[in-house]
Design a protein around this motif. Structure first.
Motif, mmCIF file in Angstrom:
data_model
loop_
_atom_site.group_PDB
_atom_site.id
_atom_site.type_symbol
_atom_site.label_atom_id
_atom_site.label_comp_id
_atom_site.label_asym_id
_atom_site.label_seq_id
_atom_site.Cartn_x
_atom_site.Cartn_y
_atom_site.Cartn_z
ATOM 1 N N GLU A 1 0.814 -1.221 0.000
ATOM 2 C CA GLU A 1 0.000 0.000 0.000
ATOM 3 C C GLU A 1 0.851 1.276 0.000
ATOM 4 O O GLU A 1 0.491 2.260 -0.629
ATOM 5 N N ARG A 2 1.972 1.266 0.694
ATOM 6 C CA ARG A 2 2.814 2.469 0.796
ATOM 7 C C ARG A 2 3.485 2.842 -0.514
ATOM 8 O O ARG A 2 3.929 3.970 -0.688
ATOM 9 N N LEU A 3 3.573 1.889 -1.460
ATOM 10 C CA LEU A 3 4.225 2.175 -2.749
ATOM 11 C C LEU A 3 3.239 2.324 -3.906
ATOM 12 O O LEU A 3 3.658 2.631 -5.021
ATOM 13 N N ARG A 4 1.966 2.112 -3.649
ATOM 14 C CA ARG A 4 0.977 2.199 -4.727
ATOM 15 C C ARG A 4 0.939 3.607 -5.301
ATOM 16 O O ARG A 4 1.094 4.592 -4.592
ATOM 17 N N GLY A 5 0.744 3.677 -6.615
ATOM 18 C CA GLY A 5 0.678 4.965 -7.289
ATOM 19 C C GLY A 5 2.036 5.526 -7.679
ATOM 20 O O GLY A 5 2.126 6.633 -8.194
ATOM 21 N N GLN A 6 3.091 4.754 -7.451
ATOM 22 C CA GLN A 6 4.445 5.215 -7.767
ATOM 23 C C GLN A 6 5.032 4.511 -8.991
ATOM 24 O O GLN A 6 6.215 4.658 -9.281
ATOM 25 N N GLY A 7 4.228 3.718 -9.675
ATOM 26 C CA GLY A 7 4.679 3.084 -10.916
ATOM 27 C C GLY A 7 5.277 1.697 -10.760
ATOM 28 O O GLY A 7 5.715 1.106 -11.750
ATOM 29 N N PHE A 8 5.281 1.149 -9.553
ATOM 30 C CA PHE A 8 5.890 -0.175 -9.375
ATOM 31 C C PHE A 8 5.038 -1.287 -9.971
ATOM 32 O O PHE A 8 5.571 -2.268 -10.488
ATOM 33 N N GLY A 9 3.727 -1.160 -9.921
ATOM 34 C CA GLY A 9 2.865 -2.147 -10.576
ATOM 35 C C GLY A 9 3.146 -2.189 -12.063
ATOM 36 O O GLY A 9 3.295 -3.262 -12.660
ATOM 37 N N ARG A 10 3.242 -1.032 -12.675
ATOM 38 C CA ARG A 10 3.548 -0.927 -14.107
ATOM 39 C C ARG A 10 4.919 -1.555 -14.402
ATOM 40 O O ARG A 10 5.062 -2.324 -15.356
ATOM 41 N N LYS A 11 5.904 -1.257 -13.586
ATOM 42 C CA LYS A 11 7.255 -1.799 -13.815
ATOM 43 C C LYS A 11 7.285 -3.314 -13.678
ATOM 44 O O LYS A 11 7.982 -4.000 -14.426
ATOM 45 N N LEU A 12 6.522 -3.846 -12.733
ATOM 46 C CA LEU A 12 6.464 -5.296 -12.570
ATOM 47 C C LEU A 12 5.825 -5.953 -13.798
ATOM 48 O O LEU A 12 6.342 -6.947 -14.318
ATOM 49 N N VAL A 13 4.720 -5.398 -14.277
ATOM 50 C CA VAL A 13 4.059 -5.958 -15.458
ATOM 51 C C VAL A 13 4.969 -5.810 -16.676
ATOM 52 O O VAL A 13 5.091 -6.745 -17.484
ATOM 53 N N GLU A 14 5.633 -4.676 -16.816
ATOM 54 C CA GLU A 14 6.560 -4.484 -17.941
ATOM 55 C C GLU A 14 7.686 -5.516 -17.914
ATOM 56 O O GLU A 14 8.104 -6.007 -18.963
ATOM 57 N N ALA A 15 8.186 -5.857 -16.724
ATOM 58 C CA ALA A 15 9.229 -6.887 -16.616
ATOM 59 C C ALA A 15 8.699 -8.224 -17.122
ATOM 60 O O ALA A 15 9.385 -8.950 -17.848
ATOM 61 N N CYS A 16 7.454 -8.544 -16.764
ATOM 62 C CA CYS A 16 6.841 -9.793 -17.231
ATOM 63 C C CYS A 16 6.645 -9.779 -18.742
ATOM 64 O O CYS A 16 6.925 -10.777 -19.422
ATOM 65 N N LEU A 17 6.181 -8.661 -19.288
ATOM 66 C CA LEU A 17 5.966 -8.574 -20.738
ATOM 67 C C LEU A 17 7.284 -8.655 -21.492
ATOM 68 O O LEU A 17 7.364 -9.282 -22.554
ATOM 69 N N SER A 18 8.326 -8.067 -20.941
ATOM 70 C CA SER A 18 9.646 -8.137 -21.564
ATOM 71 C C SER A 18 10.151 -9.581 -21.590
ATOM 72 O O SER A 18 10.679 -10.054 -22.604
ATOM 73 N N GLU A 19 9.955 -10.292 -20.493
ATOM 74 C CA GLU A 19 10.362 -11.698 -20.448
ATOM 75 C C GLU A 19 9.552 -12.514 -21.449
ATOM 76 O O GLU A 19 10.080 -13.408 -22.114
ATOM 77 N N SER A 20 8.277 -12.207 -21.572
ATOM 78 C CA SER A 20 7.426 -12.910 -22.527
ATOM 79 C C SER A 20 7.971 -12.751 -23.943
ATOM 80 O O SER A 20 8.069 -13.728 -24.702
ATOM 81 N N LEU A 21 8.346 -11.531 -24.305
ATOM 82 C CA LEU A 21 8.942 -11.294 -25.624
ATOM 83 C C LEU A 21 10.242 -12.077 -25.798
ATOM 84 O O LEU A 21 10.476 -12.672 -26.845
ATOM 85 N N THR A 22 11.073 -12.075 -24.765
ATOM 86 C CA THR A 22 12.336 -12.811 -24.809
ATOM 87 C C THR A 22 12.098 -14.295 -25.062
ATOM 88 O O THR A 22 12.863 -14.947 -25.780
#
Length: 155
Positions: free
Chosen positions: A79-100
């Motif tokens: 909760e303390r980190l919500r709204g700071q872009g970490f959810g987006r960064k986590l999903v982007e890491a997963c999507l990047s791995e998917s492409l790889t």
């Protein structure tokens, strides 16, 4: 004290991931996952490391479901980190791995459809995900009355 960053999960993160998922599940943000299942799927997870020796503050997994199909699942951010872009960064890491891995269709089952829509996912019928239904969903306590929204992105 360092800045939180995204990295692949390690064995010592499993209990903190489980705790975070259970907290978010209690808030109605996602479905819970059993601790024993997390050990078996550790390699699928990315985490937000606070870089101060404390427990992880976010997680997300990329699960390979079928030939050319993967799922983003178990996205949770403290909760303390919500709204700071970490959810987006986590999903982007997963999507990047998917492409790889050469996987160009990624879906999610979520209660947070507006978040995933902003990331380029579009709502789809659960009928287009038959492998998912028989692989995991059949063991879900909400099956067959699933109230999550199916969304997919083509990379």
């Amino acid at each position: 004290m360092g800045k939180p960053y995204i990295r692949k999960a390690r064995m010592q993160d499993v209990k903190a991931v489980h705790k975070l998922l259970m907290e978010c599940s209690g808030q109605g943000l996602l479905l819970p996952r059993p601790l024993n299942q997390l050990y078996g799927h550790l390699r699928e997870f990315y985490v937000v490391d606070p870089d101060d020796g404390g427990p992880i503050q976010g997680c997300c997994a990329l699960a390979i479901v079928w030939d050319g199909l993967a799922e983003v699942r178990s996205l949770a951010v403290d909760e303390r980190l919500r709204g700071q872009g970490f959810g987006r960064k986590l999903v982007e890491a997963c999507l990047s791995e998917s492409l790889t891995l050469g996987i160009y269709k990624v879906f999610t089952l979520t209660y947070q459809d507006s978040f995933f829509r902003k990331m380029g996912f579009a709502e789809v019928s659960k009928d287009v995900l038959p492998q998912k239904v028989w692989a995991d969903c059949i063991n879900c306590p909400k099956f067959p009355e699933c109230d999550e929204i199916a969304m997919q992105i083509d990379l």
